[in-house]
Design a protein around this motif. Structure first.
Motif, mmCIF file in Angstrom:
data_model
loop_
_atom_site.group_PDB
_atom_site.id
_atom_site.type_symbol
_atom_site.label_atom_id
_atom_site.label_comp_id
_atom_site.label_asym_id
_atom_site.label_seq_id
_atom_site.Cartn_x
_atom_site.Cartn_y
_atom_site.Cartn_z
ATOM 1 N N LEU B 53 1.103 -1.242 -0.387
ATOM 2 C CA LEU B 53 0.077 0.425 -0.102
ATOM 3 C C LEU B 53 1.136 1.466 -0.024
ATOM 4 O O LEU B 53 1.537 1.634 1.208
ATOM 5 N N THR B 54 0.597 2.201 -0.940
ATOM 6 C CA THR B 54 1.715 2.782 -1.463
ATOM 7 C C THR B 54 1.005 4.193 -0.808
ATOM 8 O O THR B 54 0.394 4.900 -1.508
ATOM 9 N N GLU B 90 1.529 -4.807 2.407
ATOM 10 C CA GLU B 90 2.987 -3.881 3.641
ATOM 11 C C GLU B 90 3.471 -2.800 3.393
ATOM 12 O O GLU B 90 2.348 -1.987 2.040
ATOM 13 N N ILE B 91 3.471 -1.614 4.280
ATOM 14 C CA ILE B 91 2.983 -0.379 4.008
ATOM 15 C C ILE B 91 4.518 0.052 3.320
ATOM 16 O O ILE B 91 5.314 0.287 3.550
ATOM 17 N N LYS B 92 4.158 1.056 2.319
ATOM 18 C CA LYS B 92 5.306 1.529 1.799
ATOM 19 C C LYS B 92 5.105 3.172 1.737
ATOM 20 O O LYS B 92 4.310 4.024 0.922
ATOM 21 N N VAL B 93 5.930 4.087 2.201
ATOM 22 C CA VAL B 93 5.770 5.317 2.778
ATOM 23 C C VAL B 93 7.174 5.794 1.382
ATOM 24 O O VAL B 93 8.140 5.726 1.015
ATOM 25 N N LEU B 94 5.425 6.780 0.371
ATOM 26 C CA LEU B 94 6.572 8.193 -0.554
ATOM 27 C C LEU B 94 6.742 9.258 0.643
ATOM 28 O O LEU B 94 5.461 10.011 0.298
ATOM 29 N N PRO B 95 7.957 9.583 0.471
ATOM 30 C CA PRO B 95 7.787 10.754 1.404
ATOM 31 C C PRO B 95 8.323 12.027 0.308
ATOM 32 O O PRO B 95 9.336 12.007 -0.215
ATOM 33 N N LEU B 96 7.404 12.925 0.704
ATOM 34 C CA LEU B 96 7.297 13.758 -0.548
ATOM 35 C C LEU B 96 6.722 14.981 -0.093
ATOM 36 O O LEU B 96 6.999 16.472 -1.187
ATOM 37 N N SER B 108 -1.797 10.829 -9.842
ATOM 38 C CA SER B 108 -0.849 10.280 -11.244
ATOM 39 C C SER B 108 -0.720 9.047 -11.006
ATOM 40 O O SER B 108 -0.503 8.381 -11.973
ATOM 41 N N GLY B 109 -1.421 8.214 -10.074
ATOM 42 C CA GLY B 109 -1.261 6.844 -9.641
ATOM 43 C C GLY B 109 0.408 6.218 -9.524
ATOM 44 O O GLY B 109 0.375 5.097 -9.056
ATOM 45 N N ARG B 110 0.964 6.984 -8.615
ATOM 46 C CA ARG B 110 2.303 6.771 -7.924
ATOM 47 C C ARG B 110 1.898 6.628 -6.567
ATOM 48 O O ARG B 110 3.140 6.065 -6.296
ATOM 49 N N ALA B 111 1.254 6.372 -6.412
ATOM 50 C CA ALA B 111 0.517 6.510 -4.649
ATOM 51 C C ALA B 111 -0.603 5.805 -4.838
ATOM 52 O O ALA B 111 -1.732 5.845 -5.807
#
Lengths: 223, 289
Positions: B53-54, B90-96, B108-111
């Protein structure tokens, strides 16, 4: 989709135009303060006096080595620690002036150095004092040589005013982010903001190229 | 002859490597399959990255932020960890760093989702799909000594107010206070200016009050009385997770999981863990401000 985008832009352009006006004022005032300081630093760097020369070199190198974002934060949030509290706009002007002075001092220095040595010799032969040589012979010619790169730098500074958002100046990017945060239409509003920046910078860049040609006409003709 | 034989041997080696690699992939897939057999997700939906899960993150304590190891924590972090367990993800963090990046990341479908005390509004619902409300939040006015207690006082005393970009109340305060209302990149910057004397008060969400004023002496927050000139003061904001419009299955799953978290008391526990009023766990009927 096109109609939707244009509709969004029509709603966004009012607040963005207000922000653009703030950005433009910021750039103009910052440059108006920074450019004369840059010329003074350039003369100081070329001075025969060691203390003055090294002091000016130190100021130029430190300011040029510090990112504008850091300067903005130091001026706005750091100076209150020593009881100097500036408003957002004034702090941004001071920061832009510091960066402008540092970078343009090198442009001015190059311009002054590019004045043919014969001009210096002739001025000396005429008995002009150093201050008069600079004022009447060297600086006017040096500035003419430096104008195109200075104008290009001014265009960069105009774009750089977007960093003033970080110290709460309501310039163009601040307005764009505010609209994006409310509407989630980040791509649309940032695209419009980009177009508004381009509407200023593209004609300015074209104007600089024309000016360069015009100022260099006598050189091309002589050649 | 020799070059031809060498070429044949080289070709055979390459084909063997490719075949073994394919077998290896098959084994990984079967391992994952075996793993999946041990965990049955409660709902079926796709994600940006399989098995993950991003989460696009602009840190906002205590709603959602990362600890020193990069794990997602905070009220919403706790809830998402439970949801991820239920859905075998699994949690995947995308720090932005900012909402200006996290929202486009979802669009845009990146997260898959973004987090951080994001309020439900009609404008936002038009461009993303918002989950059901998770908890509610209110507007709080912070000033030195808590001396500013109402929106009317800001107007009548010509006070200078600061806030952070993205607040539901920004437009209303802009109209009401004009140049006396200033927007900052972060609440921390606004609080710093309060201390420097450039502001008389800062408006923030009550959720962030403790974290944003920790270590700041002499300030206090007050929830002002409702004032029709600032809509957010009349109705609490409802926190939500924006998702991509093209993944309604994910939103349906999250809504079901949020409902279960509420009925099991997990949302209340998460709020109490971060020293917040457990009453916030009941946001009321979903509304769009």
């Amino acid at each position: 989709m096109g109609g939707g985008l244009l509709h969004d832009w029509a709603q966004q352009i009012g607040p963005l135009a207000q922000g653009l006006w703030v950005s433009a004022r910021l750039a103009v005032v910052g440059l108006a303060v920074g450019l004369p300081l840059g010329l003074l630093l350039a003369i100081g760097v070329g001075s025969k006096g060691r203390s003055l020369r090294w002091a000016c070199v130190g100021i130029v190198e430190i300011a040029r080595g510090t990112p504008m974002l850091v300067v903005l934060q130091l001026v706005y949030f750091g100076l209150p620690q020593v009881n100097i509290t500036l408003s957002s706009f004034v702090a941004a002007v001071v920061s832009i002036a510091v960066i402008t002075a540092a970078y343009t001092s090198e442009i001015f220095r190059s311009g002054l150095a590019a004045v043919p040595h014969g001009q210096q010799d002739a001025a000396r032969a005429l008995g002009l004092r150093t201050a008069d040589r600079l004022r009447y012979v060297i600086v006017p010619q040096g500035i003419r040589i430096a104008i195109p790169p200075l104008l290009n730098f001014a265009i960069l500074i105009f774009q750089g005013t977007s960093l003033a958002f970080t110290i709460a100046v309501p310039e163009l990017m601040a307005q764009a982010y505010g609209i994006g945060a409310s509407t989630f239409l980040y791509m649309q509003v940032l695209s419009l903001a980009g177009l508004m920046y381009a509407a200023i910078t593209l004609p300015s860049a074209a104007g600089v190229r024309l000016l360069e040609k015009r100022l260099g006409r006598h050189v091309a003709a002589a050649a | 002859m020799k070059p031809a034989k060498l070429s044949a041997v080289a070709l055979a080696a390459v084909m063997a490597a490719v075949t073994l690699g394919a077998c290896g992939s098959g084994d990984s897939a079967s391992t994952a399959g075996a793993g999946a057999a041990e965990c049955t997700p409660r709902h079926q939906f796709s994600t940006v990255s399989e098995g993950e899960l991003t989460v696009a993150l602009a840190p906002y304590e205590p709603a959602a932020y990362t600890d020193s190891s990069g794990n997602l924590v905070g009220i919403e972090g706790e809830l998402l960890r439970q949801i991820a367990e239920w859905e075998c993800l699994e949690i995947k963090v995308l720090p932005l760093g900012s909402y200006a990046a996290t929202i486009p990341a979802v669009q845009s479908g990146r997260a898959d989702i973004t987090v951080g005390d994001i309020y439900r509004t009609a404008e936002r619902a038009a461009v993303t799909t918002l989950t059901d409300p998770i908890y509610k939040d209110a507007l709080e006015i912070v000033s030195k000594g808590g001396t500013v207690t109402s929106i009317q006082q800001l107007v009548s005393d010509n006070l200078r107010l600061g806030g952070s970009t993205g607040g539901l109340w920004d437009d209303d305060f802009q109209k009401l206070l004009g140049d006396n209302f200033k927007l900052y990149q972060t609440f921390q910057d606004a609080v710093q200016d309060l201390q420097a004397g450039r502001l008389d008060a800062v408006v923030m969400s009550s959720l962030g009050y403790n974290a944003l004023t920790a270590g700041v002496s002499g300030v206090a927050g007050v929830m002002p009385p409702a004032d029709s000139r600032v809509t957010a003061s009349t109705a609490p904001g409802q926190a939500t997770w924006p998702t991509n419009n093209s993944n309604p299955e994910l939103t349906t799953a999250l809504n079901a999981d949020i409902s279960e978290l509420r009925s099991s008391g997990a949302i209340t526990e998460a709020l109490e863990k971060y020293d917040l009023d457990p009453e916030l766990a009941d946001p009321g009927e979903p509304n769009l401000l």
